[in-house]
Structure formats: structure tokens, C-alpha cells
Enzyme design. Structure first.
Site, PDB file in Angstrom:
ATOM      1  N   THR A 187       0.585  -1.117  -0.237  1.00  0.00           N
ATOM      2  CA  THR A 187       0.519  -0.106   0.288  1.00  0.00           C
ATOM      3  C   THR A 187       1.039   1.175   0.014  1.00  0.00           C
ATOM      4  O   THR A 187       0.986   2.036  -1.220  1.00  0.00           O
ATOM      5  CB  THR A 187      -0.573   0.382   1.354  1.00  0.00           C
ATOM      6  OG1 THR A 187      -0.089  -0.146   1.969  1.00  0.00           O
ATOM      7  CG2 THR A 187      -2.121  -0.648   0.680  1.00  0.00           C
ATOM      8  N   LYS A 216       4.504  -6.438   3.785  1.00  0.00           N
ATOM      9  CA  LYS A 216       3.695  -4.974   3.573  1.00  0.00           C
ATOM     10  C   LYS A 216       3.859  -4.814   4.627  1.00  0.00           C
ATOM     11  O   LYS A 216       3.955  -5.529   6.030  1.00  0.00           O
ATOM     12  CB  LYS A 216       3.168  -5.272   1.967  1.00  0.00           C
ATOM     13  CG  LYS A 216       1.480  -5.983   2.775  1.00  0.00           C
ATOM     14  CD  LYS A 216       0.977  -4.316   3.547  1.00  0.00           C
ATOM     15  CE  LYS A 216       0.845  -2.976   2.577  1.00  0.00           C
ATOM     16  NZ  LYS A 216      -0.363  -2.641   4.095  1.00  0.00           N
ATOM     17  N   THR A 227      -1.193  -2.445   9.772  1.00  0.00           N
ATOM     18  CA  THR A 227      -1.273  -3.364   9.036  1.00  0.00           C
ATOM     19  C   THR A 227      -0.312  -4.032   8.123  1.00  0.00           C
ATOM     20  O   THR A 227       0.423  -3.204   7.513  1.00  0.00           O
ATOM     21  CB  THR A 227      -1.952  -2.625   7.508  1.00  0.00           C
ATOM     22  OG1 THR A 227      -3.288  -2.480   8.139  1.00  0.00           O
ATOM     23  CG2 THR A 227      -2.234  -3.805   6.506  1.00  0.00           C
ATOM     24  N   GLU A 314       6.551   4.878   7.737  1.00  0.00           N
ATOM     25  CA  GLU A 314       7.056   5.985   6.827  1.00  0.00           C
ATOM     26  C   GLU A 314       7.545   7.395   7.487  1.00  0.00           C
ATOM     27  O   GLU A 314       6.793   7.496   8.708  1.00  0.00           O
ATOM     28  CB  GLU A 314       5.115   6.624   6.950  1.00  0.00           C
ATOM     29  CG  GLU A 314       4.350   4.870   6.359  1.00  0.00           C
ATOM     30  CD  GLU A 314       2.971   5.006   6.821  1.00  0.00           C
ATOM     31  OE1 GLU A 314       1.291   4.572   6.255  1.00  0.00           O
ATOM     32  OE2 GLU A 314       1.839   5.472   7.489  1.00  0.00           O
ATOM     33  N   ASN A 454      -0.154  10.285   6.617  1.00  0.00           N
ATOM     34  CA  ASN A 454      -1.460   9.597   7.197  1.00  0.00           C
ATOM     35  C   ASN A 454      -2.237  10.809   7.012  1.00  0.00           C
ATOM     36  O   ASN A 454      -3.696   9.975   6.948  1.00  0.00           O
ATOM     37  CB  ASN A 454      -1.061   9.124   9.215  1.00  0.00           C
ATOM     38  CG  ASN A 454       0.002   7.412   8.253  1.00  0.00           C
ATOM     39  OD1 ASN A 454      -0.691   6.740   7.958  1.00  0.00           O
ATOM     40  ND2 ASN A 454       1.204   8.146   9.093  1.00  0.00           N
ATOM     41  N   THR A 459      -7.137   9.511   0.577  1.00  0.00           N
ATOM     42  CA  THR A 459      -6.395  10.227  -1.373  1.00  0.00           C
ATOM     43  C   THR A 459      -5.627  10.103  -1.860  1.00  0.00           C
ATOM     44  O   THR A 459      -5.971  10.118  -3.158  1.00  0.00           O
ATOM     45  CB  THR A 459      -6.975  11.886  -1.240  1.00  0.00           C
ATOM     46  OG1 THR A 459      -5.845  12.407  -0.342  1.00  0.00           O
ATOM     47  CG2 THR A 459      -8.359  12.248  -0.069  1.00  0.00           C
TER      48      THR A 459
END
Length: 459
Positions: A187, A216, A227, A314, A454, A459
Site C-alpha cells: 500500500t 508489506k 497493517t 512511513e 497519514n 486520498t
């Protein structure tokens, strides 16, 4: 002095090669060695409307039925694919599993009865491609299901069901296929995470076994099981009775020993499939040399996969290992390590390259659930261990602050990798517990980019 910001571009799914950040390219394997009898594929079906190019449907298939085990999220809002996969494994008692189907872009979580039916239909469709007649989610199903993406939205199930036969027809055992499949489960990841290796077992040192896995995750990572998805395949023969305990041990010391942001997802799943295609006697007894060897191999392998997740955190600029040592118990050491890894103040200090050891001790000190006497301030020491192998930089020794060479501390913190060592000195057992239990935890820092990513996720 103003901080110069260099943004990493995060796509919905893993970008094409030219978009992978230069600093991450070294983690993408150019070749691999894969287990016999497994074939894989990554297919674009457009689960998320904005994805018009990248693969987002993954199939992992074994030519022969596998022993299988899995570890799932502890989040109470367990996603539909988690519930369905649990049901399949329980009904089959870990036997006769043929593969895994994964979609990226929609988590199929908090989607009610319709979401459960969608997950079952994905399993049944793959079974149909295998020439099996199943209903999905029942004892006759042989395909596990995973999903990752936005919570609270129904799957575009017809797109997925239409894409499964295409994915099945493209199944392959090549390195390119494995890499594309690893891309398909991503993702916000900036690179696909794929590891493979060979190994031997004591009973047959001349026989070569293979293990390969993909994972992932880049955010919402503080597993118990976040996740985070992981799929590990091996051609070693392992009995179902042994597989679950092997995986549980490995996950405890790998995927459940990492943190990016402290959040635990609704979808986390790590599955292990063993088809025995390389031959040999099945591993079954926990007291056998083969079991001990396999436990060590699988744990190390899972750690390699889990560490890639942290390296792709991230907005992360640091890969940090925290080692808590000389603890009366492994569980207490892990509690302290995980608390330090989750601390926003520790993570932001590391991003700012600030050797603020007070935040490390503070986090250790408020750790909940420790056994009495585990953490004794006057026995506790903290140091930084540089990646270049030079001497540790001692920050606190037996509860007393050291005079810190700030220039050396700043130089150490310039590196991407850092190890923080917290020595408990045996707690209230003192010297008697020295040489006791250790725990490792891996985490990353918090940066401005984490908030940006985040804030824009849907979007």
C-alpha cells in the site's frame, strides 16, 4: 538552523522502479532462490480507483497441498479475511491448504456480513481455478485470504473475482514473478519486501531446502499482530502439529518485535506454508534436532522480513535496534524494549539527532506489567552502539549519568542505523541474573513526513 526537508514520494501502492527512493533500492533483491512447488503472480485489477497501473492482487499457490499455520491480529475489530482464514485453518486443522489470495487497496474490515461473503468468494474462486469445488470459509476451502488498505469500505468484489483467473493463468516460479507478487500486496510501501534463502537440516545435511517470504507494511505497525501482512513458503516437510508453534515463536521475536507508530491494525496476518516438495522426514517432534534447527532458521528469516518493514516506515529516517539485556526474564525485557520503541519522545529525539537518554530511561521507567524487581534504577545502564563496530558510547552507568562526548554522539546519530543498549544489570537479582535474558526490538523515528502521509492516506 533551519532543517532541510527531502520528501519521499509515497504512492498508493509500490511505485515502478524509477520511483523507488535511491536509499531503498539496496533492499530489493536482484535474484532469489525459491521453494519447489510454489508459483506466484501479481495482477492489476484496480481495487482502488486511483490505481490504474500497479498490481494489487496477489496469488501464492502450491502444486501440492500444504501444512499451514498463521498468526493473526489481536485487534477486536478483526477484518473479514482474518475471520475467514481462521475458520479455514481451524476446519482443516492446518492441512490441505493450497495457497493464499491477497488484495491491496481495501482492507475489507468492518464491512459486516457482506464483507465476510466477499472474503469467502475470493477463497472459493481460487479453489475453482485449482479444480476444487468449495464454498469459501468452510472445511472444504483450501485458500487463505488476506486484504490490506482502507477500513470500512466494501471490496469491488467483481473486479477481484474477474482478475483471479488471470492471476492464476500467470502463476510462475521465476524471480520476476515473486518480486511482482511482493509488489502486489503493498500500500504505502516505497519498495517490495522479498527475502529468500536455502538451508539444510541435521537429518539430511546433503539435501537443500528453500524458504521465501514477502511482507508489506509501512504504517499502522505495532503488531500483536499491524497493517502488516506476511507470507512465508518453504519446501521443507513440516507436520501441521509443529508448524503453528514454530511460527508463533518466530513471530514473537520478529513481526511482534517491531514498531513504527504504535497502532495495531484490523488485518494483520502472517502465514506459513510448507509443502514438503524437497523431501525428507517431516519435522514433528519439538524435541528433535530438526525442530530446533528449523526454529532458529525460521526465526532469523522472519526477523529479516520484519526489519524490512521498519526500514520502510512511513517518513522514517532511522532504523533503530533496542536491546534490553541482563533481564530476569525475556518477557520483561521485551516489555521494556517495546515501551521504548513506542515512545513518541524517543522517536522524535532520534529524528532530531538528539542524544536525549533521559527519554529512553523515562520510557523504560513507566513500562507497565513488569515483574517486581526487574527494573532497578541503580543497576540500569544505557549506551549507544555504533554501526561501525567502535566502542559503545556510555550514557548512563548503574543509574549515574556519564559525561557524554556530544560530538561523538552527534556523529553516531548521523547514521541511518543505531543500536540502543539498555542493561538491567540483573534487576534486583544483581550479579546472579547477569548473563540472563535479552530481547530485541526494532523501530524507526517520527518525522514531519509521517504526519503528511497519514493526513492524506484516504486520498
Amino acid at each position: 538552523m533551519a532543517r532541510v526537508m527531502t520528501a519521499q514520494i509515497r504512492q498508493y501502492t509500490t511505485p515502478i522502479d524509477t520511483s523507488v527512493p535511491d536509499s531503498k533500492r539496496k533492499y530489493i533483491p536482484s535474484s532469489g532462490t525459491y521453494p519447489r512447488g510454489f508459483r506466484v503472480s501479481g495482477t492489476h485489477v484496480g481495487v482502488k480507483p486511483s490505481n490504474t497501473t500497479f498490481p494489487d492482487l496477489a496469488l501464492i499457490s502450491s502444486d501440492e497441498p500444504c501444512s499451514a499455520a498463521a498468526v493473526f491480529t489481536t485487534n477486536r475489530f478483526q477484518a473479514a479475511p482474518v475471520q475467514v482464514s481462521k475458520q479455514i485453518l481451524e476446519a482443516r486443522e492446518g492441512r490441505g491448504i493450497r495457497g493464499v489470495v491477497v488484495n491491496a487497496g481495501c482492507a475489507n474490515a468492518v464491512t459486516g456480513k457482506g464483507g465476510l461473503e466477499d472474503a469467502k468468494s475470493m477463497s472459493a474462486k481460487v479453489d475453482e481455478c485449482n479444480g476444487l469445488n468449495s464454498t469459501g470459509g468452510q472445511g472444504d476451502s483450501s485458500t487463505l485470504v488476506m486484504s490490506t488498505g482502507v477500513i470500512g469500505q466494501r471490496l469491488p468484489i467483481q473486479k477481484i473475482l474477474s482478475g483471479i483467473p488471470t492471476g492464476y493463468s500467470n502463476l510462475s516460479s521465476t524471480h520476476a514473478a515473486w518480486l511482482k507478487t511482493a509488489r502486489a500486496i503493498c500500500t504505502t510501501d516505497t519498495f517490495p519486501k522479498l527475502v529468500s534463502q536455502t538451508f539444510t537440516l541435521p537429518s539430511s545435511p546433503d539435501r537443500t531446502y528453500h524458504i521465501a517470504g514477502m511482507t508489506k507494511g509501512a504504517g499502522m505497525i505495532h503488531p500483536n499482530m499491524a497493517t502488516l501482512l506476511g507470507i512465508i513458503c518453504t519446501d521443507a516437510p513440516i507436520a501441521p502439529s509443529a508448524l503453528q508453534s514454530l511460527l508463533t515463536h518466530a513471530v514473537s521475536r520478529s513481526f511482534n518485535s517491531i514498531s513504527i507508530d504504535g497502532d495495531t491494525s484490523t488485518n494483520d496476518t502472517v502465514a506459513l506454508l510448507a509443502n514438503g516438495a524437497a523431501g525428507g522426514q517431516p519435522i514433528s517432534s519439538p524435541t528433535s534436532p530438526e525442530y530446533t534447527a528449523m526454529q532458529s532458521i525460521l526465526t532469523g528469516f522472519a526477523q529479516s522480513l520484519a526489519q524490512l518493514v521498519v526500514r520502510d516506515g512511513e517518513g522514517a529516517t532511522k532504523f533503530v535496534t533496542v536491546r534490553v539485556q541482563n533481564s530476569p526474564s525475556h518477557s520483561d525485557a521485551k516489555l521494556i524494549a517495546s515501551t521504548i520503541a513506542r515512545s513518541p519522545l524517543v522517536k522524535t529525539a532520534l529524528y532530531g539527532k538528539d542524544a536525549n537518554w533521559g527519554r529512553i530511561l523515562c520510557a523504560a521507567g513507566y513500562t507497565q506489567g513488569l515483574s517486581p524487581g526487574t527494573l532497578v534504577p541503580e543497576r540500569t545502564s544505557v549506551s549507544f552502539k555504533p554501526v561501525d563496530g567502535s566502542a559503545e558510547l556510555k550514557l548512563v552507568v548503574n543509574g549515574e549519568p556519564e559525561v557524554v562526548d556530544e560530538e561523538r554522539a552527534a556523529a553516531i546519530l548521523q547514521d541511518e542505523d543505531l543500536e540502543i543498549v539498555v542493561d538491567l544489570g540483573g534487576g534486583n537479582q544483581g550479579e546472579a541474573a547477569k548473563g540472563g535474558e535479552d530481547a530485541l526490538y526494532w523501530f524507526c523515528d517520527f518525522s514531519h513526513e509521517y504526519v503528511t502521509i497519514n493526513g492524506d492516506y484516504r486520498t
